[in-house]
Write a protein that holds these residues in place. Structure first.
Motif, mmCIF file in Angstrom:
data_model
loop_
_atom_site.group_PDB
_atom_site.id
_atom_site.type_symbol
_atom_site.label_atom_id
_atom_site.label_comp_id
_atom_site.label_asym_id
_atom_site.label_seq_id
_atom_site.Cartn_x
_atom_site.Cartn_y
_atom_site.Cartn_z
ATOM 1 N N VAL A 1 24.953 -30.457 30.457
ATOM 2 C CA VAL A 1 25.489 -31.786 30.738
ATOM 3 C C VAL A 1 24.626 -32.798 29.989
ATOM 4 N N PHE A 2 25.209 -33.490 29.031
ATOM 5 C CA PHE A 2 24.491 -34.520 28.297
ATOM 6 C C PHE A 2 24.599 -35.830 29.070
ATOM 7 N N CYS A 3 23.462 -36.365 29.460
ATOM 8 C CA CYS A 3 23.417 -37.541 30.326
ATOM 9 C C CYS A 3 22.665 -38.647 29.601
ATOM 10 N N PHE A 4 23.409 -39.558 28.989
ATOM 11 C CA PHE A 4 22.805 -40.614 28.189
ATOM 12 C C PHE A 4 23.192 -41.984 28.729
ATOM 13 N N ASP A 5 22.465 -42.997 28.270
ATOM 14 C CA ASP A 5 22.765 -44.369 28.679
ATOM 15 C C ASP A 5 24.188 -44.737 28.259
ATOM 16 N N GLY A 6 24.773 -45.692 29.003
ATOM 17 C CA GLY A 6 26.155 -46.065 28.732
ATOM 18 C C GLY A 6 26.333 -47.079 27.626
ATOM 19 N N ASP A 7 25.241 -47.531 27.002
ATOM 20 C CA ASP A 7 25.364 -48.517 25.922
ATOM 21 C C ASP A 7 25.820 -47.841 24.626
ATOM 22 N N SER A 8 25.954 -48.638 23.586
ATOM 23 C CA SER A 8 26.475 -48.090 22.320
ATOM 24 C C SER A 8 25.549 -47.022 21.751
ATOM 25 N N ALA A 9 24.229 -47.205 21.907
ATOM 26 C CA ALA A 9 23.287 -46.195 21.413
ATOM 27 C C ALA A 9 23.470 -44.880 22.163
ATOM 28 N N GLY A 10 23.690 -44.971 23.481
ATOM 29 C CA GLY A 10 23.909 -43.766 24.280
ATOM 30 C C GLY A 10 25.191 -43.062 23.893
ATOM 31 N N GLN A 11 26.240 -43.845 23.601
ATOM 32 C CA GLN A 11 27.506 -43.245 23.193
ATOM 33 C C GLN A 11 27.381 -42.554 21.835
ATOM 34 N N LYS A 12 26.626 -43.159 20.928
ATOM 35 C CA LYS A 12 26.385 -42.516 19.632
ATOM 36 C C LYS A 12 25.606 -41.221 19.816
ATOM 37 N N ALA A 13 24.614 -41.255 20.710
ATOM 38 C CA ALA A 13 23.817 -40.052 20.970
ATOM 39 C C ALA A 13 24.680 -38.947 21.557
ATOM 40 N N ALA A 14 25.608 -39.316 22.440
ATOM 41 C CA ALA A 14 26.493 -38.326 23.052
ATOM 42 C C ALA A 14 27.408 -37.691 22.006
ATOM 43 N N TRP A 15 27.935 -38.500 21.105
ATOM 44 C CA TRP A 15 28.824 -37.953 20.078
ATOM 45 C C TRP A 15 28.072 -37.034 19.127
ATOM 46 N N LYS A 16 26.836 -37.406 18.774
ATOM 47 C CA LYS A 16 26.022 -36.531 17.926
ATOM 48 C C LYS A 16 25.727 -35.215 18.641
ATOM 49 N N ALA A 17 25.513 -35.295 19.959
ATOM 50 C CA ALA A 17 25.286 -34.076 20.734
ATOM 51 C C ALA A 17 26.526 -33.195 20.716
ATOM 52 N N GLY B 1 12.721 -37.776 20.974
ATOM 53 C CA GLY B 1 12.827 -38.920 20.090
ATOM 54 C C GLY B 1 13.702 -38.678 18.887
ATOM 55 N N THR B 2 14.543 -37.672 18.970
ATOM 56 C CA THR B 2 15.443 -37.357 17.866
ATOM 57 C C THR B 2 16.801 -36.984 18.432
ATOM 58 N N ALA B 3 17.819 -36.995 17.604
ATOM 59 C CA ALA B 3 19.160 -36.641 18.065
ATOM 60 C C ALA B 3 19.213 -35.176 18.476
ATOM 61 N N THR B 4 20.113 -34.861 19.390
ATOM 62 C CA THR B 4 20.311 -33.474 19.781
ATOM 63 C C THR B 4 20.724 -32.668 18.563
ATOM 64 N N SER B 5 20.049 -31.536 18.358
ATOM 65 C CA SER B 5 20.335 -30.700 17.192
ATOM 66 C C SER B 5 21.033 -29.414 17.617
ATOM 67 N N ALA B 6 21.605 -28.703 16.642
ATOM 68 C CA ALA B 6 22.219 -27.403 16.922
ATOM 69 C C ALA B 6 21.180 -26.422 17.449
ATOM 70 N N ASP B 7 19.925 -26.543 16.969
ATOM 71 C CA ASP B 7 18.859 -25.675 17.477
ATOM 72 C C ASP B 7 18.578 -25.954 18.942
#
Length: 575
Positions: A300-316, A281-287
């Protein structure tokens, strides 16, 4: 606890235990000259590049860059915390950690942590039992079956059910511990269970201890997912769901797939893809990233293709940058609109999903595609924006071949020239002949760095440093105080190895530099090391004298020197 164990005890452990023996018991070593070598246990390789020095009590992999002393090796290979590694070495050496440290550990909450682990294990078993016997449980069972979850899988992940109602947890559970674990909510005079009428997902750490819980509603209630709050045993940025179960299947998976939800992990496992974990329930962290790279070389980061998923991928991606040393890779799979891993694997099947994973975008493609998609690279403005946005991110990558190749790709996209950072932004600089010449000439390291490298690699050289130079080191502009600190450590700890020196700097700002210098390949024969160190000492003393002379001359131009300072300047000018 790491900070509470006396440093003297840790150094005694390092002195008593031979790194070669510890490594060889896990990774068979072959002696080559004075060192030992093997294929690196921290990344996949065909040609051995992993070297262990008995003299230095230090290991280093020329392939992936892994390095350290015996404690670092146990932390990396056996997946132990610092304290666990010290405990393991103490048992091996037949030593007992001083009672003072044990009392300090108890004071810091270790006893409370252990009590919470025991409580949460019991709560997990309670919820699992409710899934079988509670009158309201058939609804939960039907929900899981409808999502394709088998009984065998529910048992493997210890799925459970929190019944409806305000107070279902047994009264024999400690109220204090329930509150500390976040399993009870206290509002004024009202006390009630945190999880009610939800599917329960116990969250286990890599050792199998229940550190927290996730709960999912079966209808349209909110929030859809509810997680335990952070406690002394549960830090969301350090834990991932499903890692324990994954490692039970494979201790060194070829890749680990990172998804967003508990049900994504369960669904993939149900369809034969058992190498998935989920952030909590939180963004991917360096830890998170560093934890997972202990067990694999590919994420392999596998997230939803919507805007929230794209934001999560970039944070990862941003969280992964410091961990992307050579030999490691991350890739990105953004799913079709309207799908998550759970729905897609059940729709397409295992084989199709695996093909998507195999075709996931490499870091470099995803990195530049994300930056470029909104820019016009036919314009100077677009190329300048690309450099300004990419350069700070690339600067967070560890040095190595991969970073150099990313920088080269940026040059290709931005135009001719090399890319260098300025104080405030990145800028394009056309290479000059002098720049190329200096880059290819293999320039000699500074005298102070050479001294440090030779000293930390050969601690016995400390005896060659005279008292006068030791006294003046603090005035040196570059590395003087650090050299002084190393000499003081060696003076207080006769016979200390390179690995012991590194341990003294653990957790300090200088640790990275010391570790880097220990890895420097100083191309000298054994009988030439003392000569080189002696020459470097003379050059360094001369450099110190010149710095002092420059300081006195500068001062004399503004102020009148004292008689002692004038005499000092006369001596320096005549020497």
């Amino acid at each position: 606890m790491a900070g509470k164990i006396p440093r003297e005890f840790i150094q005694e452990l390092i002195a008593r235990i031979d790194l070669v023996d510890v490594v060889d018991a896990r990774v068979p070593l072959r002696q080559v000259g004075s060192n030992f070598t093997a294929r690196c246990p921290f990344h996949n390789e065909k040609t051995p590049s992993f070297t262990v020095s008995r003299d230095k009590q230090f290991y280093h992999c020329f392939g992936c860059g892994a390095h350290g002393n015996v404690i670092d090796f146990l932390m990396g290979y056996d997946h132990l915390t610092f304290v666990e590694a010290v405990e393991s070495l103490a048992a091996l050496a037949g030593l007992k950690i001083p009672e003072e440290a044990q009392r300090a550990a108890a004071e810091s909450g270790v006893k409370m942590a252990n009590a919470i682990y025991e409580l949460q294990d019991a709560v997990s078993r309670f919820y699992a039992h409710q899934l079988k016997v509670h009158p309201a449980a058939p609804r939960a069972v039907a929900y899981l079956k409808d999502r394709g979850v088998s009984g065998e899988l529910a048992q493997r992940y210890r799925l459970g059910y929190a019944p409806p109602g305000w107070q279902n947890l047994p009264s024999e559970f400690s109220q204090e511990l329930l509150n500390a674990a976040g399993l009870r909510v206290v509002k004024g005079d009202k006390v009630y269970d945190s999880f009610r009428d939800r599917i329960i997902f116990p969250i286990r750490d890599r050792r199998g201890r229940v550190v927290g819980f996730g709960g999912r509603v079966m209808g349209d209630g909110t929030p859809k997912y509810l997680n335990s709050p952070e406690t002394i045993v549960f830090k969301k940025h350090r834990e991932v769901y499903g890692l324990y179960e994954l490692l039970k299947q494979s201790t060194r998976p070829e890749r680990i797939v990172v998804v967003e939800g508990y049900m994504d992990v369960i669904a993939l496992a149900q369809n034969g893809i058992r190498n998935a974990v989920a952030t909590l329930g939180t963004a991917t962290s360096a830890d998170h990233v560093e934890l997972l790279f202990r067990y694999t070389d590919e994420l392999v980061f596998c997230f939803d293709g919507d805007s929230a998923g794209q934001k999560a991928a970039w944070k990862a991606l941003e969280a992964s940058l410091p961990s992307l040393r050579d030999g490691r890779q991350i890739r990105f799979l953004l799913l079709p609109e309207g799908h998550d891993p759970d729905s897609l694997v059940r729709t397409e099947g295992t084989e199709a999903f695996l093909k998507r994973l195999d075709a996931a975008l490499p870091f470099s493609d995803y990195f530049f595609r994300s930056l470029v998609q909104r820019l016009d690279l036919d314009t100077l403005e677009g190329r300048a924006t690309l450099v300004n946005e990419a350069r700070p991110l690339i600067g967070r990558l560890p040095g190595g071949v991969f970073r150099e190749m990313i920088e080269s790709r940026l040059v290709e996209l931005a135009g001719h020239g090399v890319v260098e950072p300025s104080d405030k932004s990145a800028k394009l600089v056309v290479p000059s002949e002098s720049r190329v010449a200096s880059a290819s000439s293999g320039m000699r390291p500074s005298t102070s760095r050479l001294l440090l490298a030779l000293l930390v690699q050969n601690p016995e050289l400390a005896a060659m440093v005279g008292d006068d130079l030791r006294a003046n080191l603090g005035a040196a502009r570059k590395n003087g105080r650090l050299i002084q600190k190393v000499l003081q450590i060696l003076n207080e700890n006769p016979g200390l190895t390179s690995g012991g020196i590194l341990e003294h700097f653990r957790g300090t700002p200088e640790e990275k530099l010391i570790a880097t210098l220990m890895q420097w390949d100083v191309p000298l024969p054994p009988d030439g090391i003392r000569i080189e160190f002696s020459d470097a000492l003379m050059r360094f003393e001369k450099q110190l004298k010149q710095e002092r002379l420059d300081e006195l001359i500068k001062k004399s131009k503004k102020f009148q020197l004292s008689s002692a300072e004038r005499e000092e300047m006369r001596v320096l000018m005549s020497s």
